[in-house]
Structure formats: structure tokens, C-alpha cells
Design an enzyme around this catalytic site. Structure first.
Site, mmCIF file in Angstrom:
data_model
loop_
_atom_site.group_PDB
_atom_site.id
_atom_site.type_symbol
_atom_site.label_atom_id
_atom_site.label_comp_id
_atom_site.label_asym_id
_atom_site.label_seq_id
_atom_site.Cartn_x
_atom_site.Cartn_y
_atom_site.Cartn_z
ATOM 1 N N THR A 87 -7.527 -4.963 0.156
ATOM 2 C CA THR A 87 -6.325 -5.420 0.866
ATOM 3 C C THR A 87 -6.500 -6.848 1.378
ATOM 4 O OG1 THR A 87 -6.263 -3.131 1.601
ATOM 5 C CG2 THR A 87 -4.581 -4.573 2.466
ATOM 6 N N ASP B 138 0.836 -1.210 0.000
ATOM 7 C CA ASP B 138 0.000 0.000 0.000
ATOM 8 C C ASP B 138 0.869 1.257 0.000
ATOM 9 O OD1 ASP B 138 -3.125 -0.768 1.028
ATOM 10 O OD2 ASP B 138 -1.563 -2.257 1.361
HETATM 11 N N1 LIG Z 1 -17.737 -1.715 6.724
HETATM 12 C C1 LIG Z 1 -17.493 -1.480 5.447
HETATM 13 N N2 LIG Z 1 -18.510 -1.459 4.583
HETATM 14 C C2 LIG Z 1 -18.307 -1.247 3.294
HETATM 15 N N3 LIG Z 1 -17.109 -1.040 2.738
HETATM 16 C C3 LIG Z 1 -16.051 -1.025 3.543
HETATM 17 C C4 LIG Z 1 -16.189 -1.251 4.930
HETATM 18 N N4 LIG Z 1 -14.974 -1.194 5.474
HETATM 19 C C5 LIG Z 1 -14.107 -0.939 4.476
HETATM 20 N N5 LIG Z 1 -14.760 -0.827 3.317
HETATM 21 C C6 LIG Z 1 -14.242 -0.470 2.009
HETATM 22 O O1 LIG Z 1 -14.548 -1.461 1.081
HETATM 23 C C7 LIG Z 1 -13.379 -1.762 0.325
HETATM 24 C C8 LIG Z 1 -13.411 -3.187 -0.029
HETATM 25 O O2 LIG Z 1 -14.621 -3.350 -0.653
HETATM 26 P P1 LIG Z 1 -14.896 -4.615 -1.440
HETATM 27 O O3 LIG Z 1 -16.101 -4.420 -2.263
HETATM 28 O O4 LIG Z 1 -13.680 -4.975 -2.174
HETATM 29 O O5 LIG Z 1 -15.181 -5.690 -0.320
HETATM 30 S S1 LIG Z 1 -14.591 -7.124 -0.194
HETATM 31 O O6 LIG Z 1 -13.190 -7.001 0.154
HETATM 32 O O7 LIG Z 1 -14.830 -7.836 -1.454
HETATM 33 O O8 LIG Z 1 -15.372 -7.753 0.861
HETATM 34 C C9 LIG Z 1 -12.246 -1.446 1.209
HETATM 35 O O9 LIG Z 1 -11.171 -1.062 0.399
HETATM 36 P P2 LIG Z 1 -9.686 -1.408 0.862
HETATM 37 O O10 LIG Z 1 -9.521 -0.844 2.232
HETATM 38 O O11 LIG Z 1 -8.865 -0.720 -0.156
HETATM 39 O O12 LIG Z 1 -9.537 -2.886 0.807
HETATM 40 C C10 LIG Z 1 -12.753 -0.303 2.030
HETATM 41 O O13 LIG Z 1 -12.479 0.935 1.462
#
Ligand SMILES: Nc1ncnc2c1ncn2[C@@H]1O[C@H](COP(=O)(O)OS(=O)(=O)O)[C@@H](OP(=O)(O)O)[C@H]1O
Ligand SMILES: [Mg+2]
Length: 557
Positions: A221, A124
Site C-alpha cells: 500500500t 483496497d
Molecule cells: N513490521 C512489518 N514487518 C514485516 N512486514 C510487514 C510489517 N508490517 C506490515 N508488513 C507486511 O509487509 C507487506 C509489505 O511488505 P513489502 O515487502 O512490500 O515491504 S515494503 O513495502 O517494500 O517495505 C505489507 O503488505 P501491505 O499491507 O499489503 O502493504 C504487510 O502485510
């Protein structure tokens, strides 16, 4: 004449067909083989790249391979920005592949925890550093505004010396490769101060400017640390709208069929087979710029090759499937990020029959843009605010590939209000829908009105198209969305309540046998929901049906 050629595909003929995706990301029985990919035959030769307008920043090493072809149907704006962004993202993909390989082979030493407990890795910070450095070198740091996810707080602590050293090493290893990507490297290694500066140059404050870059250095991530899908997402926002989008997807292969090979097998097989630009383990970079109506996908280059712009890119289009029974929706892997039970109910109510495509990160947007799936649903927990870097690049690529992206109410996403997508309809949710002709399907009207299916809750004569995203007679009707929020369908005159749910009715306006006929959704198409899950707070009833106002004049579930 250019001597560059597009590398041919190398695909071993006796590869075992394996469906066992880690964490069931691509579930068994997933349709990957059944959806038709509507790809145009165009090569990338029509894409304008004017080398004369580029600065010295782009090295001369691949001059032979640059295409001087001009194209009248693609606007010329942002061509330099696009080229640099694509090169930087390709380079970042290589960095991430290296770190992910180490991560998978060396245990979890490289995984750290941010305050919100999401894992953040060396990748990152390193990606943020190199993209920031590349853009600053290209335009001058004073002219570049970058909004990105990571800050340097954790990295600057005295206890994080080892971590910082690892980031600096990773950044320098990557930048040493810059000439292979047609970018000028730093000459001498960056020291820790320079790396920290590059990372912290990306500030959230920039999100209010009229023109800024937005970067998610490693989106998904969790997928990254699990050896699965993730994305590097870079977009340029101007006046509140994405104008460039680049999505690096290091584990998303060029060929849809290759998705069904488990990640680890792809890696092993590719080591056993000869390397070409489309080796099995190679992912892709997708990109588009606003207004061209075209989006592109490029294979990641092999580690020993030089990147050639814009060779090997192929045009991608969103799916043209219009039968919900054949369509697939994407959603986050983690239930914590989006209610799976809610989307399951909604999917059922609109006639989606395939298993959802659960995939980490903005690779979901890539899947829609490439036509591997048709719909993206994300219903986050109440109170969660979506961030612009989780959507900007993907939104533009889908739109240029012929799709539509709105919030649950049918409104376009608003990138003009800072770090968050403010004003998403009621709950935080986004939809990416398939390519559709708005005029034929009533979308234009609902978009102009700033609403979609939910808007029609207030329809008091039952005559207007419902479903917001797609009107009757074609495409997917998604009336369940409005109902699921507790509004029901139709209106006081046109609707029909049963079990707390109002069934929509429509008077057909299509010329033909159904003109003037009134259709009403069968009651069996609806069911009630009290809640979708703790903390989600979705109430009311849900359901929906498809209206055939063109031929059979019937409404069916
Ligand atoms: N509680 C909650 N609800 C919704 N979204 C959240 C939440 N927490 C984090 N994030 C954000 O979602 C990013 C990951 O989303 P995804 O659609 O890839 O979800 S998943 O990893 O497939 O479950 C993730 O991106 P990254 O942090 O870059 O992985 C976050 O920005
Ligand atoms: Mg993210």
C-alpha cells in the site's frame, strides 16, 4: 481460425534514459540492464483453454479469440479458476490505476489510516469487493471461500459515509467495465449494502478450509500511495498449498529495460505515443498454476481495448545466473519491514555484489519469476507474523517459473495454518531463490530434511554439503544464513572456529579433479555480528564462501 494476433511492441526510440527512481526503489547503478533474461521462445499458444467447460459467466464477447489449443504438458486442472482469476485481476489493475492516478493528482484525500497506521485506500476495499463479487457470481457465494486483508469495520462507521460512497462508486465504475474483461457485470449498480457484503464475505475464518482463495487487494500500500510499485495478489489454496497464483503488477512493465524509466516519465511518454498492448505505462499480470512448470506474464490492456484471453501472454523463467557476483537480491523498501543491515551483511558474506533491488510489494516475487533478480530476502522484526496473502500467489509463480521458495531454514512455506505463515524458521523470513537443478546442487536432500543452511550447523563431520539452499560446486552457497543466527558453520569435527565464527569445510564429492579434496572457507570471508538492529535480535557471526568442487578445488569469498 482465430483472427486474434499478439500486438507488437511499440517503443519510442528517443526516450531519455532515466535512473532516478522515486524513493530509490530501483537504485542507481542497478543491474537491470546487465542480468540476462532467460526467456523461452514459447508463445502462449500451448496453453489449454477449454471454452466448453466454462459457465455462462464468461461473456461471449471474446469467443473468437479463445484458443482451442490443447497441450499435453500442462495439467488441465483449475483452468476455469485460472481464467476467471486472471480476468478479475486485470480488471482490478485497471481500477487501481484509476485510483492511483486520482491519488497522485488530488492530494491524499483518499488515504486513510488503519489501526496499524498503514495507509489503506479506496482501492483496497474496492478491489476486495470486485474480486469477491466476481468469484461469487462465478461459483455461487455459498461455494466460495475467500480470505482477504480488509474488513468493513472502518468503512461501516457513520463517519465514513463519504468514504463508503467513494468505494461504491469506484466498484460500480469498475464493474461497468466487466464485459470488456469477458466477465458479466451486475446489470444494475451495486448498492452500499451489496458492496459491504462482498467485502465482508472475505473472512479470515476461511483460511482453515481445504480450499480457499486468498487475496491481498493492494499489496504494498505504501508503494501504491507513493505512485510506485504495488501488486494485486490472488491465489487459490488447496490442502495447504497454493495451486493458482495471479499477480497484478500495474506498474511493472513487460520489458525489463523499461524499469529504468521513471514511472512518471513512462506515463507521460505513453500518452504521447500510440497505444498498443505494451504501451510504456502498462504494467503486467503474472500467473501460474501448480504442476505445469510454466509461468506467464501478460501486458495490461489499454484502457479502451477488450481483454483477450490468453493472448499476448509470454512465458517467463527465473534467472539462471549462478555466479553470486552477478546476482541481485530483492528486499522490502521499508527498513521497518526487513532489516537492511542484516541482509547487507548476509549478501556480502555470500558474495552478492550488486545493489539490492528494493521494491514495494510482491512485485519482488514478480522480479524473481521474470529473472530480473535472483534472491528475495525478508527478515522481519521479531514477533512479526507473515500473512499468507503476502506470499501465496508469488510463491506459486516463482516455483512454476523454475525458482525455489523456502523460509530461512530451507523449509517450504506452510499455508495450511490459517491467516499466518506459522512455523517459519526462527525469525520470520522468506527466501526466493533462482532456478536450480536440485539434484545437482543438494537442495533436494535439504528440502526433504526440512531444513537448509541452518540444518548444517549440526553437521559433525564437515563432509555434508553446507549452505542448504545450494550445495558446493554450483549456485550460491548461503552458509551465512546459519552463521548469522549464531549457530556458526560446520560442526565440532569439521568446523573451524575463528573470532567466534566456525568456518565450514567440505570434502568434495563431485566426480573429477576435486573428488575427495577437503576445502575450508578462508577466515577472511567471515565477520561477526552482534545485532542487526534494534528489535531484530540477530546475533552471532556471519560469513560464507563458495566452494568450487568441480574444477579449481578452491574455496573463495
Ligand atoms: N513490521 C512489518 N514487518 C514485516 N512486514 C510487514 C510489517 N508490517 C506490515 N508488513 C507486511 O509487509 C507487506 C509489505 O511488505 P513489502 O515487502 O512490500 O515491504 S515494503 O513495502 O517494500 O517495505 C505489507 O503488505 P501491505 O499491507 O499489503 O502493504 C504487510 O502485510
Ligand atoms: Mg500485503
Amino acid at each position: 481460425m482465430s483472427s486474434c494476433t499478439t500486438a507488437t511492441t511499440s517503443f519510442p526510440t528517443k526516450v531519455p534514459h532515466i535512473h532516478s527512481w522515486k524513493n530509490d526503489v530501483f537504485p542507481k547503478n542497478q543491474l537491470l540492464g546487465t542480468l540476462s533474461l532467460s526467456s523461452k521462445k514459447n508463445s502462449h499458444l500451448g496453453f489449454t483453454v477449454k471454452t466448453s467447460s466454462q459457465t455462462n459467466f464468461l461473456s461471449a464477447m471474446d469467443e473468437d479469440c479463445k484458443l482451442e489449443v490443447s497441450s499435453s504438458d500442462i495439467p488441465d486442472g483449475y483452468s476455469k479458476e485460472l481464467e476467471i482469476a486472471v480476468r478479475a485481476v486485470h480488471m482490478a489493475c485497471l481500477l487501481c490505476q484509476r485510483v492511483q492516478d486520482n491519488l497522485l493528482s488530488e492530494s491524499s484525500e483518499h488515504v486513510h489510516s488503519k489501526e496499524d497506521n498503514s495507509p489503506v485506500t479506496i482501492a483496497d476495499w474496492s478491489v476486495q469487493a470486485i474480486v469477491s463479487w466476481v468469484l461469487s457470481e462465478a461459483y455461487g457465494s455459498e461455494n466460495v471461500s475467500i480470505v482477504a486483508e480488509e474488513d468493513v469495520e472502518a468503512l461501516s462507521k457513520a463517519s465514513a459515509v463519504g468514504l463508503l460512497e467513494a468505494v461504491v462508486r469506484t466498484v460500480n465504475e469498475c464493474l461497468a467495465d466487466a464485459p470488456r474483461f469477458g466477465l458479466k457485470g451486475p446489470g444494475t449498480d451495486l448498492d452500499a449494502k451489496a458492496v459491504l457484503e462482498a467485502i465482508s464475505r472475505c473472512s479470515l475464518a476461511g483460511a482453515t478450509g481445504s480450499k480457499f482463495w486468498v487475496l491481498d487487494p493492494v499489496d504494498g500500500t505504501l508503494g501504491f500511495v507513493r505512485g510506485d510499485q504495488y501488486a494485486i495478489a490472488l491465489a487459490l489454496i488447496e490442502d495447504g498449498e497454493p495451486v493458482l497464483g495471479v499477480l497484478g503488477c500495474p506498474n511493472y512493465p513487460m520489458k525489463k529495460e523499461w524499469l529504468s524509466y521513471q514511472n512518471g516519465y513512462r506515463r507521460i511518454l505513453s500518452r504521447l505515443t500510440s497505444h498498443t498492448s505494451e504501451s510504456l505505462d502498462k504494467g503486467s499480470v503474472l500467473y501460474a498454476r501448480k504442476g505445469g512448470g510454466r509461468a506467464w506474464m501478460q501486458p495490461l490492456m489499454c484502457r479502451e481495448n477488450n481483454f483477450v484471453w490468453p493472448n499476448s501472454a509470454r512465458e517467463i523463467r527465473a534467472s539462471s545466473i549462478d555466479n553470486p557476483a552477478l546476482a541481485t537480491f530483492c528486499e522490502p523498501v521499508e527498513k521497518a519491514n526487513s532489516s537492511h543491515s542484516f541482509t547487507a551483511g548476509l549478501a556480502h558474506s555470500v558474495g552478492l555484489r550488486n545493489q539490492p533491488l528494493r521494491v514495494y510489494s510482491m512485485v519482488k516475487y514478480a522480479a524473481i519469476a521474470r529473472g530480473d533478480a535472483e534472491i528475495f530476502m525478508k527478515f522481519a522484526r521479531a514477533g512479526y507474523k507473515e500473512k499468507i496473502w503476502d506470499h501465496a500467489a508469488g510463491v506459486l509463480i516463482i516455483e512454476e517459473a523454475g525458482g525455489v521458495v523456502t523460509d530461512a531454514g530451507g523449509r517450504p512455506l506452510d499455508f495450511s495454518k490459517g491467516e499466518y505463515l506459522e512455523g517459519l524458521d526462527r525469525v520470520t523470513s522468506t527466501f526466493a531463490t533462482r532456478h536450480i537443478n536440485p539434484k545437482n546442487h543438494g537442495v533436494e536432500k535439504t528440502k526433504k530434511e526440512g531444513s537448509g543452511g541452518a540444518r548444517n550447523n549440526g553437521n559433525d563431520n564437515g563432509d555434508e554439503p553446507f549452505g542448504g539452499f545450494f550445495g558446493p560446486g554450483g549456485g550460491f552457497n548461503i552458509p551465512g544464513l546459519g552463521g548469522a543466527y549464531g549457530g556458526g558453520f560446520g560442526g565440532p569435527k569439521g568446523g573451524y572456529a575463528k573470532g567466534g565464527v566456525i568456518r565450514p569445510s567440505v570434502v568434495c564429492k563431485d566426480k573429477g579433479p576435486c573428488l575427495g579434496k577437503k576445502l575450508r572457507c578462508p577466515a577472511k570471508c567471515f565477520k561477526s555480528y552482534s545485532r542487526a538492529g534494534k528489535g531484530y535480535g540477530y546475533g552471532g557471526g556471519s560469513g560464507g564462501c563458495t566452494m568450487d568442487c568441480k574444477k579449481k578445488c578452491v574455496a573463495y569469498c
